[in-house]
Write a protein that holds these residues in place. Structure first.
Motif, PDB file in Angstrom:
ATOM      1  N   PRO A 223      -4.289  15.898   5.406  1.00 37.82           N
ATOM      2  CA  PRO A 223      -3.108  15.109   5.798  1.00 37.82           C
ATOM      3  C   PRO A 223      -2.098  15.975   6.537  1.00 37.82           C
ATOM      4  O   PRO A 223      -1.939  17.160   6.218  1.00 37.82           O
TER       5      PRO A 223
ATOM      6  N   ARG B 180       2.332   6.777   2.254  1.00 39.95           N
ATOM      7  CA  ARG B 180       1.622   7.975   1.775  1.00 39.95           C
ATOM      8  C   ARG B 180       0.128   7.678   1.584  1.00 39.95           C
ATOM      9  O   ARG B 180      -0.727   8.465   1.998  1.00 39.95           O
ATOM     10  N   GLN B 181      -0.206   6.536   0.998  1.00 38.28           N
ATOM     11  CA  GLN B 181      -1.605   6.186   0.782  1.00 38.28           C
ATOM     12  C   GLN B 181      -2.334   5.980   2.106  1.00 38.28           C
ATOM     13  O   GLN B 181      -3.500   6.343   2.240  1.00 38.28           O
ATOM     14  N   VAL B 182      -1.641   5.414   3.105  1.00 36.13           N
ATOM     15  CA  VAL B 182      -2.251   5.227   4.418  1.00 36.13           C
ATOM     16  C   VAL B 182      -2.549   6.576   5.067  1.00 36.13           C
ATOM     17  O   VAL B 182      -3.624   6.783   5.637  1.00 36.13           O
TER      18      VAL B 182
ATOM     19  N   VAL C  32       0.827  -1.203   0.000  1.00 38.84           N
ATOM     20  CA  VAL C  32       0.000   0.000   0.000  1.00 38.84           C
ATOM     21  C   VAL C  32       0.862   1.254   0.000  1.00 38.84           C
ATOM     22  O   VAL C  32       0.676   2.127  -0.838  1.00 38.84           O
TER      23      VAL C  32
ATOM     24  N   PHE D  98      -3.148   9.446   3.552  1.00 38.84           N
ATOM     25  CA  PHE D  98      -4.275  10.069   2.870  1.00 38.84           C
ATOM     26  C   PHE D  98      -5.590   9.354   3.194  1.00 38.84           C
ATOM     27  O   PHE D  98      -6.631   9.993   3.374  1.00 38.84           O
ATOM     28  N   PHE D  99      -5.557   8.029   3.307  1.00 35.80           N
ATOM     29  CA  PHE D  99      -6.763   7.278   3.665  1.00 35.80           C
ATOM     30  C   PHE D  99      -7.249   7.676   5.058  1.00 35.80           C
ATOM     31  O   PHE D  99      -8.440   7.960   5.253  1.00 35.80           O
ATOM     32  N   CYS D 100      -6.335   7.708   6.020  1.00 35.24           N
ATOM     33  CA  CYS D 100      -6.717   8.073   7.396  1.00 35.24           C
ATOM     34  C   CYS D 100      -7.249   9.496   7.458  1.00 35.24           C
ATOM     35  O   CYS D 100      -8.241   9.762   8.145  1.00 35.24           O
ATOM     36  N   SER D 101      -6.611  10.412   6.744  1.00 28.88           N
ATOM     37  CA  SER D 101      -7.093  11.795   6.764  1.00 28.88           C
ATOM     38  C   SER D 101      -8.479  11.888   6.135  1.00 28.88           C
ATOM     39  O   SER D 101      -9.326  12.660   6.597  1.00 28.88           O
ATOM     40  N   ASN D 102      -8.730  11.090   5.116  1.00 28.08           N
ATOM     41  CA  ASN D 102     -10.043  11.071   4.482  1.00 28.08           C
ATOM     42  C   ASN D 102     -11.101  10.516   5.439  1.00 28.08           C
ATOM     43  O   ASN D 102     -12.186  11.085   5.568  1.00 28.08           O
ATOM     44  N   VAL D 103     -10.783   9.420   6.130  1.00 24.38           N
ATOM     45  CA  VAL D 103     -11.717   8.821   7.087  1.00 24.38           C
ATOM     46  C   VAL D 103     -12.022   9.787   8.218  1.00 24.38           C
ATOM     47  O   VAL D 103     -13.168   9.911   8.670  1.00 24.38           O
TER      48      VAL D 103
ATOM     49  N   ASP E   7     -11.859  12.967   7.997  1.00 23.48           N
ATOM     50  CA  ASP E   7     -12.316  14.223   7.408  1.00 23.48           C
ATOM     51  C   ASP E   7     -11.407  15.383   7.810  1.00 23.48           C
ATOM     52  O   ASP E   7     -11.857  16.452   8.227  1.00 23.48           O
TER      53      ASP E   7
END
Length: 103
Positions: A64, A50-52, A47, A54-59, A61
């Motif tokens: 990053p 960096r993708q983790v 993964v 961005f995913f956490c920041s998206n979850v 809200d």
């Protein structure tokens, strides 16, 4: 959730660690330590950090964390430099001609 976390630990997507915490927070195990999870080696390879982030920041809200992104960029640059150094150190081959025996 516990079963899913255990599955991810067994598959090396997550690393589990128990850390001492002095305050009375939730998540403590029987021995009084807090269980902390970190990205495992398999997640890093498949993964990427960096993708983790961005995913956490998206979850959550949220935006990053720029400090985390900068740290990832610095680590990536250091890794690329190490790879370039490793590629530059080619194996020295013995260039003496082989002697042929009589036929």
């Amino acid at each position: 959730i516990d079963a899913l976390l255990e599955k991810f630990v067994l598959q090396d997507y997550l690393l589990r660690d128990k850390i001492d915490e002095s305050d009375e927070s939730a998540g403590k195990s029987e021995d009084g330590k807090v269980i902390a999870y970190a990205m495992g080696p398999r997640a890093a390879m498949e993964v990427g950090r960096r993708q983790v982030v961005f995913f956490c920041s998206n979850v959550l809200d949220e935006q990053p964390d720029p400090t985390m992104l900068r740290e990832i960029d610095e680590d990536d640059e250091a890794s690329e430099e190490e790879e370039e150094e490793d590629e530059g150190e080619e194996e020295v081959v013995d260039e003496q001609p082989k002697k042929r025996g009589k036929r």
